[in-house]
Structure formats: structure tokens, C-alpha cells
Design a protein around this motif. Structure first.
Motif, PDB file in Angstrom:
ATOM      1  N   HIS A  49      35.103  40.916  54.697  1.00 38.63           N
ATOM      2  CA  HIS A  49      36.551  40.990  54.507  1.00 38.63           C
ATOM      3  C   HIS A  49      36.918  41.355  53.071  1.00 38.63           C
ATOM      4  O   HIS A  49      37.949  42.022  52.849  1.00 38.63           O
ATOM      5  CB  HIS A  49      37.196  39.662  54.887  1.00 38.63           C
ATOM      6  CG  HIS A  49      37.096  39.343  56.342  1.00 38.63           C
ATOM      7  ND1 HIS A  49      37.957  39.873  57.280  1.00 38.63           N
ATOM      8  CD2 HIS A  49      36.218  38.548  57.030  1.00 38.63           C
ATOM      9  CE1 HIS A  49      37.626  39.423  58.488  1.00 38.63           C
ATOM     10  NE2 HIS A  49      36.592  38.624  58.353  1.00 38.63           N
ATOM     11  N   PHE A  50      36.125  40.905  52.111  1.00 40.08           N
ATOM     12  CA  PHE A  50      36.397  41.170  50.698  1.00 40.08           C
ATOM     13  C   PHE A  50      35.093  41.578  50.022  1.00 40.08           C
ATOM     14  O   PHE A  50      34.154  40.780  49.987  1.00 40.08           O
ATOM     15  CB  PHE A  50      37.000  39.937  50.019  1.00 40.08           C
ATOM     16  CG  PHE A  50      38.307  39.500  50.621  1.00 40.08           C
ATOM     17  CD1 PHE A  50      39.500  40.089  50.222  1.00 40.08           C
ATOM     18  CD2 PHE A  50      38.342  38.518  51.601  1.00 40.08           C
ATOM     19  CE1 PHE A  50      40.708  39.696  50.791  1.00 40.08           C
ATOM     20  CE2 PHE A  50      39.542  38.119  52.180  1.00 40.08           C
ATOM     21  CZ  PHE A  50      40.729  38.713  51.770  1.00 40.08           C
ATOM     22  N   PRO A  51      35.017  42.786  49.461  1.00 34.95           N
ATOM     23  CA  PRO A  51      33.750  43.301  48.936  1.00 34.95           C
ATOM     24  C   PRO A  51      33.198  42.541  47.735  1.00 34.95           C
ATOM     25  O   PRO A  51      31.994  42.554  47.499  1.00 34.95           O
ATOM     26  CB  PRO A  51      34.085  44.754  48.565  1.00 34.95           C
ATOM     27  CG  PRO A  51      35.573  44.773  48.363  1.00 34.95           C
ATOM     28  CD  PRO A  51      36.113  43.775  49.350  1.00 34.95           C
ATOM     29  N   ASP A  52      34.061  41.877  46.973  1.00 36.26           N
ATOM     30  CA  ASP A  52      33.592  41.111  45.825  1.00 36.26           C
ATOM     31  C   ASP A  52      34.639  40.063  45.452  1.00 36.26           C
ATOM     32  O   ASP A  52      35.751  40.054  45.979  1.00 36.26           O
ATOM     33  CB  ASP A  52      33.278  42.008  44.624  1.00 36.26           C
ATOM     34  CG  ASP A  52      34.438  42.926  44.250  1.00 36.26           C
ATOM     35  OD1 ASP A  52      35.586  42.425  44.129  1.00 36.26           O
ATOM     36  OD2 ASP A  52      34.225  44.138  44.091  1.00 36.26           O
ATOM     37  N   LYS A  53      34.282  39.177  44.524  1.00 34.83           N
ATOM     38  CA  LYS A  53      35.178  38.077  44.158  1.00 34.83           C
ATOM     39  C   LYS A  53      36.446  38.582  43.486  1.00 34.83           C
ATOM     40  O   LYS A  53      37.533  38.024  43.699  1.00 34.83           O
ATOM     41  CB  LYS A  53      34.450  37.079  43.245  1.00 34.83           C
ATOM     42  CG  LYS A  53      35.300  35.835  42.952  1.00 34.83           C
ATOM     43  CD  LYS A  53      34.514  34.755  42.232  1.00 34.83           C
ATOM     44  CE  LYS A  53      34.310  35.068  40.782  1.00 34.83           C
ATOM     45  NZ  LYS A  53      33.809  33.888  40.012  1.00 34.83           N
ATOM     46  N   GLU A  54      36.331  39.619  42.679  1.00 33.69           N
ATOM     47  CA  GLU A  54      37.528  40.118  41.995  1.00 33.69           C
ATOM     48  C   GLU A  54      38.564  40.627  42.990  1.00 33.69           C
ATOM     49  O   GLU A  54      39.758  40.362  42.837  1.00 33.69           O
ATOM     50  CB  GLU A  54      37.166  41.222  41.013  1.00 33.69           C
ATOM     51  CG  GLU A  54      38.376  41.735  40.237  1.00 33.69           C
ATOM     52  CD  GLU A  54      38.002  42.592  39.054  1.00 33.69           C
ATOM     53  OE1 GLU A  54      38.237  43.818  39.122  1.00 33.69           O
ATOM     54  OE2 GLU A  54      37.475  42.034  38.071  1.00 33.69           O
ATOM     55  N   GLN A  55      38.112  41.348  44.011  1.00 31.34           N
ATOM     56  CA  GLN A  55      39.053  41.846  45.009  1.00 31.34           C
ATOM     57  C   GLN A  55      39.680  40.684  45.780  1.00 31.34           C
ATOM     58  O   GLN A  55      40.879  40.706  46.087  1.00 31.34           O
ATOM     59  CB  GLN A  55      38.340  42.788  45.985  1.00 31.34           C
ATOM     60  CG  GLN A  55      39.279  43.527  46.924  1.00 31.34           C
ATOM     61  CD  GLN A  55      40.271  44.407  46.181  1.00 31.34           C
ATOM     62  OE1 GLN A  55      39.896  45.147  45.279  1.00 31.34           O
ATOM     63  NE2 GLN A  55      41.536  44.320  46.532  1.00 31.34           N
ATOM     64  N   LEU A  56      38.888  39.665  46.076  1.00 32.40           N
ATOM     65  CA  LEU A  56      39.428  38.473  46.736  1.00 32.40           C
ATOM     66  C   LEU A  56      40.471  37.811  45.842  1.00 32.40           C
ATOM     67  O   LEU A  56      41.566  37.462  46.299  1.00 32.40           O
ATOM     68  CB  LEU A  56      38.299  37.488  47.039  1.00 32.40           C
ATOM     69  CG  LEU A  56      38.726  36.104  47.546  1.00 32.40           C
ATOM     70  CD1 LEU A  56      39.504  36.204  48.857  1.00 32.40           C
ATOM     71  CD2 LEU A  56      37.512  35.186  47.708  1.00 32.40           C
TER      72      LEU A  56
END
Length: 204
Positions: A49-56
Motif C-alpha cells: 500500500h505504501f512503498p516506503d515510510k516517507e510516503q506513508l
């Protein structure tokens, strides 16, 4: 498959569960594994759902701010004078900051984030439209002064007293009613009204 949560709902659930994590611990204090466990997902499912923590993180801040942005935009577009618009905006923002458990702490974490690139993304993706609306309103009220600085001052006048928390309560002159969002908003509006009119009057 029966019982499977729709992808869109899973994404919304992840965002909702992530808000308190980032509000309490900030970007660096949260791991994708923490979020996955809270959502009952495997890390692989979370990354789907979210490619990495920053995008989340950026999506979490946008999720928390989106509902507030609607209320703030309505306040800024009321069929009133510019001062009434500004008063409604400040009252709305002060009320949101004092009634939502995670909004103010999350905004504090955003402000203290030292990653300039991430802050730039948040500015573009989350905050820019509201800031432009305030900037335009301030420009209408006072054409002689720096609208950017005045706009930033408005946000600071609202958030700083709330962020001071218990420290402020220990300072001389504190009264419990000063934490009421309506009282805070009235003080900010009166202060701005006097200051902006005074500055404009001196320069006219």
C-alpha cells in the motif's frame, strides 16, 4: 475472497492507525514494522500500500489535515468582510487544534522535522493551498507589508500558546479561560487588527 477487506479500506485503516504513532513519536520514532503490527498486516502487505515510510508519513499528515482543510477553506470563503473571514479562519483553526487529540501533536512533529526535502513535499502536497488562501486574504487586508511574514505570524500566534502547554500554565497572568479556543482566537484577531491597522496607518 469472502472476508477480505477492500484495498481502499485497508489503506484508510493504515492511515488512521498511523496518525497516533507519528503524532506521539515523530517520523524517526516510528518503523514500518510498528505500523504493520498495529494494522494486523505483514510488513510486505504494508509495503504493497505504501512503498516506503516517507510516503506513508506524507499521506498520514495529509489524511489528518484533509478534514481540517475543508473546514478552514469554508471559513475562508464565507460571504463576509476580509476581517470576518480571518476571524472565522482563526477560530476554526484554534478549535481544531484544541479538540482533535492528535492534530496539534502531529503538527508539532511536522514543524520539528529536520529533513528539508520531506518538509518541502509536505508544503507542496498538504499545506500550500491553505497557506495561499491566508496569504491572499492578508494581502487584501494590508497591501504595505510582507504578506508571507504576516501569514506565518498568524499560524504562530495560534499554535505557540497551545504548544507551550503546562509551561504556559505556570507563567504569571495565566488564567484557565485563556486556553479556550474562542478566547485565543479573539485575542489573535484583536492583536492582528490593531497591529495591521497601526502599521498601515503609520505608513499611509
Amino acid at each position: 475472497m469472502a472476508g477480505t477487506i477492500p484495498k481502499k479500506r485497508t489503506r484508510e485503516l493504515i492511515l488512521e492507525l498511523s496518525v497516533p504513532f507519528f503524532a506521539k513519536h515523530g517520523y524517526n520514532g516510528v518503523s514500518m514494522r510498528d505500523i504493520a503490527a498495529a494494522a494486523g498486516l505483514t510488513p510486505a502487505a504494508l509495503y504493497y500500500h505504501f512503498p516506503d515510510k516517507e510516503q506513508l508519513y506524507i499521506n498520514v499528515v495529509a489524511h489528518e489535515f484533509s478534514g481540517k482543510a475543508v473546514a478552514l477553506t469554508i471559513a475562508l470563503n464565507s460571504p463576509e468582510t476580509a476581517w470576518e473571514w480571518l476571524k472565522k479562519f482563526i477560530e476554526t483553526l484554534a478549535n481544531l487544534a484544541t479538540t482533535d487529540e492528535y492534530f496539534l501533536p502531529l503538527m508539532q512533529r511536522v514543524r520539528l522535522d529536520s529533513n528539508a526535502a520531506r518538509q518541502h513535499k509536505l508544503a507542496e502536497y498538504v499545506f500550500k493551498d491553505i497557506f495561499i488562501a491566508v496569504h491572499n486574504l492578508v494581502s487584501e487586508l494590508n497591501l504595505r507589508d510582507d504578506a508571507h511574514m504576516l501569514s506565518m505570524s498568524i499560524f504562530g500566534l495560534i499554535f505557540f500558546p497551545l504548544e507551550m502547554g503546562a509551561i504556559r500554565m505556570s507563567m504569571p497572568g495565566y488564567r484557565p479561560e485563556q486556553t479556550d479556543p474562542t478566547v485565543l482566537a479573539r485575542h489573535v484577531v484583536d492583536f492582528l487588527h490593531t497591529g495591521i491597522k497601526g502599521i498601515a496607518g503609520e505608513k499611509s
